[in-house]
Design a protein around this motif. Structure first.
Motif, PDB file in Angstrom:
ATOM      1  N   GLY A  53       0.994  -1.204  -0.103  1.00 16.25           N
ATOM      2  CA  GLY A  53      -0.067   0.114   0.098  1.00 16.25           C
ATOM      3  C   GLY A  53       0.894   1.327   0.043  1.00 16.25           C
ATOM      4  N   THR A  54       0.760   2.207   1.203  1.00 15.61           N
ATOM      5  CA  THR A  54       1.470   3.263   1.019  1.00 15.61           C
ATOM      6  C   THR A  54       2.530   3.252   2.235  1.00 15.61           C
ATOM      7  OG1 THR A  54      -0.076   4.473   2.635  1.00 15.61           O
ATOM      8  CG2 THR A  54      -0.577   5.038   0.264  1.00 15.61           C
ATOM      9  N   HIS A  55       3.043   1.820   2.645  1.00 18.79           N
ATOM     10  CA  HIS A  55       3.565   1.641   3.775  1.00 18.79           C
ATOM     11  C   HIS A  55       4.952   0.977   3.192  1.00 18.79           C
ATOM     12  CE1 HIS A  55       1.432   2.750   7.359  1.00 18.79           C
ATOM     13  NE2 HIS A  55       0.358   2.900   6.225  1.00 18.79           N
ATOM     14  N   LEU A  56       6.032   1.438   3.830  1.00 26.05           N
ATOM     15  CA  LEU A  56       7.281   0.761   3.420  1.00 26.05           C
ATOM     16  C   LEU A  56       7.743   0.185   4.947  1.00 26.05           C
ATOM     17  CD1 LEU A  56       9.299   3.695   1.879  1.00 26.05           C
ATOM     18  CD2 LEU A  56       8.775   1.375   0.649  1.00 26.05           C
ATOM     19  N   ILE A  57       8.098  -1.138   4.886  1.00 22.63           N
ATOM     20  CA  ILE A  57       8.091  -1.940   6.095  1.00 22.63           C
ATOM     21  C   ILE A  57       9.303  -2.918   5.936  1.00 22.63           C
ATOM     22  CG2 ILE A  57       7.120  -3.588   7.702  1.00 22.63           C
ATOM     23  CD1 ILE A  57       4.391  -3.042   6.269  1.00 22.63           C
ATOM     24  N   HIS A  58      10.303  -2.818   6.857  1.00 26.95           N
ATOM     25  CA  HIS A  58      11.446  -3.542   7.042  1.00 26.95           C
ATOM     26  C   HIS A  58      11.114  -5.072   7.369  1.00 26.95           C
ATOM     27  CE1 HIS A  58      15.537  -5.032   8.029  1.00 26.95           C
ATOM     28  NE2 HIS A  58      15.800  -4.557   6.967  1.00 26.95           N
TER      29      HIS A  58
END
Length: 900
Positions: A53-58
């Protein structure tokens, strides 16, 4: 290898879970504002980062809370593809929306240019430090506050009213009635939803978040951090439940207001009255308020089920106490005490999920809290006598059927307490050696004797005494299991010795050593005398009525009948042993072998054919229960052939390609039907031919196949799923979940009939893969030696009924229209509506694994047409309906008819 496993587990399970799962959560309708998002420079983002979506997640920071928020942003923004910046491919970005294997994020995946990522809109970035940052401000934020529960106009549940509000402001703002509506809706959106309760909860969340930050900054364990996040999520649910309770009241009042608009009466100058007709009801506004109210109620039920509350079982009450203590210690800034609290919560999870990880901590929790509390609750219910409801019904001269119903309800409640206690006792004995476990069970058996005198002699006594009797049966059978695992009792040792002698005697007969056979026969006769004496003097380890006693009785009765020439009794004993083997093969199988040797000796040595019928029946029973026979005509059937047949059949029935191909990976077969990911398959150091693929359909994800020569020549070494469920896009025919069940059921039936080891290998690898991908129809089975159970989630998937889980009440609800089924953990009672007085009962009480309630198959078949098949050689089972069963039978016929 650790990194690769972590990526597979995290990416393939969590990322695909949205498509695989069945959720009743309402659809998101909010409009995405691109001006409230930013673009990023793709090359500057850390490797091992997901774009959802609109999230970047390590990956190292990925958890359920962050993923759910990101998934919601995907629905809002329309950015539904999932991307991954792979550390295994030099930081290249891959589209993993269809990922099904490690290859999809290395050499065989779908790479995308940095420009594709840079065209996307992003709002938040959760970095490897575990902190989520707002990309628009650079400030750290709590993911739980991204969707602010107090910002009413942005709540998805209120979207129907917000949409109507915007339409009225656009089209009716000039009229008096329009202005009145606008003012009233604006007033609603200003409803005060923050109060003392929410303020207190937020203070608790802040303190707990501070403890979590300390864990994060000091490299705390992932399990510990995840547990703290769970408690934070429960507090957030408590906060939102409070908000939505206020909104429910406000919306209900507004709807009543719209529904009861009346004419306005005023006085004229001459004293007469004039009536001004009420404005026409705005049906669109009324509908918007009604829809919003329904949405709020749906979410309220969900949050109430997740919120921090005491619950209704011993386990849930203990969890609540530990969570409350953790919050209190966090608020006191006593982080050392918090560490202890978290450790206990993890131990509780282990006990509930049948995981033995820290025996000392788990045993301490069982001994000091769970078992004493569960015992106290159970014994209090046994001694309580008739309740107020029964007394009131008596006073009203209610019919006996009413009184009997109340007594039955109480019996069900008492037994639910008993079932939970027994679950804890089993957990405790599983953490002991066999001898210590038997001594512990003896103590519990002695304790039960003190309960009987406490039961009042009233209308509830029959149910209470029956419950105690069932508990004694449970303890004696559990003791027998521990006894067998320790080598058995004196009779078991003699039976084993006799069985060995009988084999030795048969060997002598085969070699025409009649003298040796005669000497061994004399030893057996002496053992028989000793065995008869032991069976007559066994202590409480073989109590009358237990399975061990029944086995001994059936064997002893048959042996006597052979000497007396009583063929009917021998046949009855064979039938009894056959039934007992289906209940507990480990306990009954040695006795059946012993009896078989005696009957064979009677025929082959003494020339007595009178027991031929019994011998044949016993041979069939042994073969069926041992799964020890193997069809000679199927010995050449390979995993490649089976998977090829299945692949063609499943595609003909609408499934996507790849369901069956390559699912034999890592199972130890040498046919090359499913190679691994390069960790040692084939006969070389990699994947047979070196390329890692068979005919081009993809590599498997297992650890490698036995000592075979490499990859298959026909179906290739596919990933076992071809494409992910998320991307199959099927609108008719079999879904990938259903196709996998058909395949597994056919393989299981084929194995049952032939004993084919390739089929067993495919069952194991396919079930493992399907479970890892979140197939709702492939589940960890209840493994207590009893009948099959089906998880409520699988029933929901196959029937389309809405599923709602309430962790606090330990209840699961299936509903569709007027149909309603409410199941409670450890209880045999089923609520057939939300109202009391609509109960019915199952043959066996519901069981549970973690937070998933499992129902006895007899009930799910009767009510929902859903059955279960437990898969050989695995911890898994599959749920099916009539359609899937029929297709599995068709596929089985193809397996059998194409045997070389």
């Amino acid at each position: 290898m650790k990194v690769k496993k972590f990526i597979l587990k995290t990416v393939l399970v969590l990322v695909l879970s949205a498509a695989l799962g069945f959720s009743a959560f309402l659809a998101v309708n909010a409009v995405f504002d691109e001006s409230e998002a930013v673009h990023i420079t793709a090359s500057e983002i850390e490797d091992s980062t997901l774009a959802v979506g609109t999230h970047l997640i390590h990956l190292s920071a990925l958890n359920d809370t962050i993923y759910e928020v990101a998934q919601q942003s995907a629905e809002e923004s329309g950015q539904n593809s999932t991307y991954y910046k792979s550390e295994l491919a030099g930081g290249a970005w891959f589209d993993i929306s269809s990922a099904s294997s490690l290859e999809d994020i290395t050499t065989g995946g779908t790479p995308v240019e940095d420009s594709v990522i840079e065209e996307l809109f992003f709002t938040h970035h959760t970095r490897s430090d575990g902190v989520t940052y707002d990309l628009r401000t650079g400030q750290a934020v709590d993911p739980r506050d991204i969707y602010d529960p107090y910002d009413l106009e942005s709540l998805d549940e209120l979207y129907p009213l917000k949409l109507q509000y915007d339409l009225i402001r656009e089209s009716q703002s000039e009229s008096a009635s329009g202005q009145q509506k606008i003012a009233r809706i604006a007033e609603f959106f200003q409803t005060e939803t923050q109060n003392d309760a929410t303020t207190q909860i937020e203070a608790q969340m802040d303190a707990l978040q501070a403890y979590y930050d300390v864990l994060n900054e000091n490299n705390g364990g992932e399990t510990e951090k995840a547990k703290v996040q769970e408690v934070l999520d429960a507090l957030d649910a408590s906060r939102r439940a409070e908000v939505f309770t206020i909104l429910e009241t406000a919306l209900d009042e507004y709807l009543q207001e719209l529904s009861t608009m009346a004419d306005t009466v005023s006085a004229n100058e001459d004293g007469s009255e004039s009536t001004e007709p009420a404005a026409a009801v705005d049906t669109s506004l009324q509908s918007a308020v009604s829809d919003s109210l329904n949405n709020v109620r749906t979410s309220l039920i969900e949050y109430q089920g997740k919120m921090l509350a005491e619950g209704s079982t011993t386990a849930s009450r203990t969890e609540y106490q530990l969570c409350t203590q953790l919050i209190s210690d966090a608020q006191a800034n006593n982080h050392a005490a918090c560490d202890v609290d978290v450790a206990q919560l993890i131990s509780l999870d282990n006990i509930i999920n049948d995981v033995i990880a820290d025996q000392e901590s788990e045993n301490s929790l069982l001994d000091d809290s769970l078992i004493p509390t569960a015992t106290q609750i159970y014994t209090a219910a046994l001694s309580a006598g008739i309740n107020a409801e029964y007394t009131a019904a008596q006073a009203q001269n209610s019919a006996s059927a009413v009184l009997d119903g109340i007594a039955r309800n109480n019996e069900s409640l008492v037994n639910s307490y008993r079932n939970e206690l027994e679950n804890f006792i089993t957990a405790r004995t599983n953490r002991m050696g066999s001898e210590d476990a038997m001594a512990y069970i003896d103590e519990r058996l002695a304790l039960t004797e003190t309960w009987i005198p406490t039961v009042p002699n009233d209308a509830f006594s029959t149910g209470a005494n029956s419950s105690i009797s069932s508990h004694v049966d449970f303890l004696t059978q559990l003791r027998r299991q521990k006894e067998l695992s320790a080598g058995g009792n004196a009779a078991d040792a003699l039976i084993a010795e006799k069985s060995a002698l009988q084999e030795e005697m048969m060997s002598c007969l085969d070699n025409n050593d009649l003298a040796g056979a005669q000497a061994i026969e004399e030893q057996i006769a002496a053992l028989d005398e000793e065995l008869e004496s032991v069976l007559g003097t066994l202590d409480e380890s073989v109590i009358e009525g237990t399975l061990g006693y029944q086995v001994a009785q059936a064997q002893s009765s048959a042996m006597d009948a052979i000497e007396n020439g009583d063929t009917d009794t021998v046949l009855n004993s064979v039938s009894a042993l056959d039934s007992l083997m289906q209940i507990d093969p480990a306990a009954a199988f040695p006795a059946a072998q012993d009896l078989h040797s005696a009957l064979a000796q009677e025929r082959d040595v003494n020339g007595n054919n009178a027991f031929e019928e019994a011998l044949t029946a016993l041979e069939n029973s042994i073969l069926e229960n041992a799964d020890a026979y193997n069809s000679a005509v199927s010995a050449q059937q390979t995993a490649d052939q089976l998977s090829g047949i299945a692949e063609e059949f499943l595609q003909e029935n609408g499934a996507s390609a790849g369901i069956a191909s390559g699912t034999g990976s890592g199972s130890g077969t040498g046919s090359g039907s499913g190679t691994g990911s390069g960790s040692g398959t084939g006969s070389g150091s990699g994947t047979g031919s070196g390329s890692g693929t068979g005919s081009g359909s993809g590599t498997g994800s297992g650890s490698g196949t036995g000592s075979g020569s490499g990859t298959g020549s026909g179906s290739g070494t596919g990933s076992g799923l071809g494409q992910s469920l998320a991307s199959s896009g099927l609108t008719d025919g079999l879904s990938d979940n259903e196709a996998a069940v058909v395949y597994l059921m056919a393989l299981q039936s084929f194995y049952d009939q032939t004993g084919n080891q390739d089929a067993l290998s495919l069952i194991s690898s396919t079930a493992l893969r399907q479970s890892g991908l979140g197939n709702a129809l492939v589940y960890n089975r209840i493994n207590d030696g009893g009948p099959e159970f089906v998880p409520v989630t699988s029933v929901s998937y196959l029937t389309g009924m809405r599923y709602v889980w309430n962790r606090n009440l330990s209840t699961a609800v299936l509903a569709s229209g007027a149909e309603y089924y409410g199941f409670s953990q450890y209880s045999d009672q089923v609520q057939r509506s939300r109202e009391s007085g609509t109960e019915e009962y199952m043959e066996q009480a519901a069981k549970a694994q973690g937070n998933i309630i499992h129902i006895h198959e007899a009930y799910t078949e009767e009510k929902f047409g859903v059955g279960a098949v437990y898969l050989s050689g695995t911890q898994y089972a599959v749920a099916y309906n009539e359609e899937l069963s029929g297709l599995a039978q068709e596929l089985l016929a193809l397996f059998l008819n194409t045997v070389q």
